[in-house]
Design an enzyme around this catalytic site. Structure first.
Site, PDB file in Angstrom:
ATOM      1  N   HIS A   1       4.882   1.262  12.718  1.00  0.00           N
ATOM      2  CA  HIS A   1       3.996   1.793  13.761  1.00  0.00           C
ATOM      3  C   HIS A   1       3.981   0.768  14.879  1.00  0.00           C
ATOM      4  CE1 HIS A   1       0.865   3.860  15.831  1.00  0.00           C
ATOM      5  NE2 HIS A   1      -0.142   3.112  15.412  1.00  0.00           N
TER       6      HIS A   1
ATOM      7  N   GLY B   1       0.829  -1.196   0.000  1.00  0.00           N
ATOM      8  CA  GLY B   1       0.000   0.000   0.000  1.00  0.00           C
ATOM      9  C   GLY B   1       0.860   1.241   0.000  1.00  0.00           C
TER      10      GLY B   1
END
Length: 333
Positions: free
Chosen positions: A108, A26
């Site tokens: 993250h 992505g």
């Protein structure tokens, strides 16, 4: 003072001869994978066998395999899947191939910090988090520059996790701009708070509230759109370039006086108290628990609110006005 690292602090030699699996293709996946490849490193993309992005990755000159196959052949495994999918994919397709000496990489800290992924003790676990959307990670790299980033080490089994994190950051171009040392806890909690209270939740509600106030008072929706949404970018660009003081220097004295006198009537002491509650719910895991549960029951609240907000008048007015502005890039351009 926080520690910053740059190109001179990192060496790509640590990654030479190793295979880096990037799970997902992505926004961040395509950018990081292509940058690593262009840095001379061996990259394989891990995707579902039926993924529509398979051919996109191949067209970019990247090797592609299923997630399990990519994990099996990789020395470093970067998980760039949506937060809510990572734990399931990890358990089923990555964990069986996460043998001693390998590295698990994140951009993250959500799943590590909130205990959704618990890696074995004999692997390195670190984070390299570009502070930019993927398209800018890629574009700035191609321009010979880079975007700033964060690095953190959760688990240093090899004794070289920090050096490997810096090497990875260099491979995607972040050390050109500088990377800041942090922790998984700090990155996760500050990132979620920034999104919820300021960058996304705070700004979205502020824009809609301003628009609604003007329209309900009888002003044209088009004027309300320009004043409360369109011009926001112009102000944010000034803040981005030189902070709030730069923005205040660049606007009119009338605007600056209004800023100083009225701002605290909008962001009141009660608002600040609510911000502290929001942060507390992030810190104690309440938000993470709610978000994971929301996904387990097929996102009823998420989908309902998304549909409702998409029908807000500001969306229709904005679409009509943006169609008259050829200088604004359309989605996908």
């Amino acid at each position: 003072m926080a520690k910053m690292y740059y190109d001179s602090d990192a060496s790509l030699e640590l990654l030479q001869g190793k295979t880096i699996a990037v799970m997902g293709y992505g926004s961040q996946g395509h950018a990081q994978a292509q940058n690593l490849k262009d840095s001379g490193l061996n990259v394989v993309i891990g995707l579902r066998a039926d993924s529509r992005r398979w051919k996109q990755a191949e067209a970019a000159g990247l090797k592609v395999a299923t997630v399990a196959e990519a994990a099996a052949q990789a020395d470093l495994i970067q998980i760039l899947l949506p937060d809510e999918r990572q734990a399931s994919v990890y358990e089923k397709e990555i964990k069986p191939h996460l043998t001693a000496g390998k590295c698990l990489v994140f951009s993250h800290g959500f799943n590590i910090h909130f205990g959704q992924i618990v890696p074995p003790a004999d692997v390195d676990v670190f984070m390299v988090a570009p502070k930019s959307p993927g398209h800018l990670v890629r574009r700035t790299y191609e321009e010979g520059a880079g975007v700033p980033g964060l690095i953190a080490v959760h688990q240093d089994a090899s004794g070289r996790a920090y050096d490997l994190a810096l090497a990875y950051a260099k491979g995607i171009g972040c050390t050109r701009a500088g990377v800041l040392e942090t922790t998984f806890k700090e990155e996760t909690e500050t990132d979620l708070f920034g999104e919820q209270a300021v960058l996304c939740g705070g700004v979205s509600e502020l824009i809609r509230a301003g628009f609604d106030t003007l329209v309900e008072a009888g002003y044209q929706p088009e004027s309300a759109y320009f004043e409360c949404l369109h011009e926001l970018k112009l102000i944010v660009d000034l803040i981005y370039e030189g902070g709030i003081s730069r923005m205040r220097y660049s606007i009119s004295d009338t605007a600056e006086y209004g800023d100083m006198m009225i701002g605290k009537r909008i962001i009141t002491d009660e608002t600040r108290k609510e911000m502290k509650k929001v942060l507390a719910e992030i810190q104690d895991g309440t938000f993470a628990k709610n978000w994971l549960l929301e996904n387990q029951i097929n996102r009823p609240s998420f989908n309902a609110i998304e549909r409702k907000d998409a029908e807000h008048p500001i969306e229709k007015v904005g679409a009509e006005l943006r169609a008259m502005m050829p200088f604004i890039k359309k989605p996908g351009e």
